[in-house]
Design a protein around this motif. Structure first.
Motif, PDB file in Angstrom:
ATOM      1  N   SER A  73       0.829  -1.205   0.000  1.00  0.00           N
ATOM      2  CA  SER A  73       0.000   0.000   0.000  1.00  0.00           C
ATOM      3  C   SER A  73       0.865   1.258   0.000  1.00  0.00           C
ATOM      4  O   SER A  73       0.603   2.209  -0.744  1.00  0.00           O
ATOM      5  N   ILE A 118       2.447   1.794  -3.388  1.00  0.00           N
ATOM      6  CA  ILE A 118       1.491   2.375  -4.332  1.00  0.00           C
ATOM      7  C   ILE A 118       1.359   3.873  -4.087  1.00  0.00           C
ATOM      8  O   ILE A 118       1.407   4.672  -5.018  1.00  0.00           O
ATOM      9  N   GLU A 119       1.208   4.253  -2.834  1.00  0.00           N
ATOM     10  CA  GLU A 119       1.046   5.669  -2.497  1.00  0.00           C
ATOM     11  C   GLU A 119       2.285   6.486  -2.844  1.00  0.00           C
ATOM     12  O   GLU A 119       2.184   7.632  -3.267  1.00  0.00           O
ATOM     13  N   SER A 175      -6.486   3.412  -7.048  1.00  0.00           N
ATOM     14  CA  SER A 175      -6.864   3.717  -5.659  1.00  0.00           C
ATOM     15  C   SER A 175      -7.988   2.806  -5.184  1.00  0.00           C
ATOM     16  O   SER A 175      -8.014   2.395  -4.023  1.00  0.00           O
ATOM     17  N   ARG A 227      -6.394  -0.541  -4.411  1.00  0.00           N
ATOM     18  CA  ARG A 227      -5.631  -0.419  -3.172  1.00  0.00           C
ATOM     19  C   ARG A 227      -6.556  -0.445  -1.956  1.00  0.00           C
ATOM     20  O   ARG A 227      -6.310  -1.159  -0.985  1.00  0.00           O
ATOM     21  N   LEU A 266      -3.752  -5.690  -4.225  1.00  0.00           N
ATOM     22  CA  LEU A 266      -2.677  -4.707  -4.084  1.00  0.00           C
ATOM     23  C   LEU A 266      -1.626  -4.869  -5.180  1.00  0.00           C
ATOM     24  O   LEU A 266      -1.147  -3.889  -5.745  1.00  0.00           O
ATOM     25  N   ALA A 320      -3.026  -3.508  -8.356  1.00  0.00           N
ATOM     26  CA  ALA A 320      -2.986  -2.047  -8.349  1.00  0.00           C
ATOM     27  C   ALA A 320      -1.588  -1.551  -8.694  1.00  0.00           C
ATOM     28  O   ALA A 320      -1.428  -0.625  -9.501  1.00  0.00           O
TER      29      ALA A 320
END
Length: 58
Positions: A8, A11-12, A24, A27, A46, A49
């Motif tokens: 996570s 990804i952010e 998003s 996620r 995840l 994503a």
């Protein structure tokens, strides 16, 4: 759960611009599943994503 959090955060932090809606959403769904104890399903979302995000960026 630790790996869910790591994905996570990856990804952010991948790009400082806004995440595409699909990324998003995946996620958020993945983290929800991880919190509910469905870690394998959460990790799949995840990872999907993250791979979507990498495909969309130049």
């Amino acid at each position: 759960m630790a790996f869910c959090l790591r994905l996570s955060h990856a990804i952010e932090n991948y790009k400082k611009e806004a995440l595409p809606r699909t990324v998003s959403q995946l996620r958020d769904e993945g983290m929800d599943l991880c919190r509910e104890g469905l870690v394998r399903a959460g990790l799949i979302r995840l990872r999907h994503a993250l791979s979507t995000l990498k495909r969309k960026s130049p």
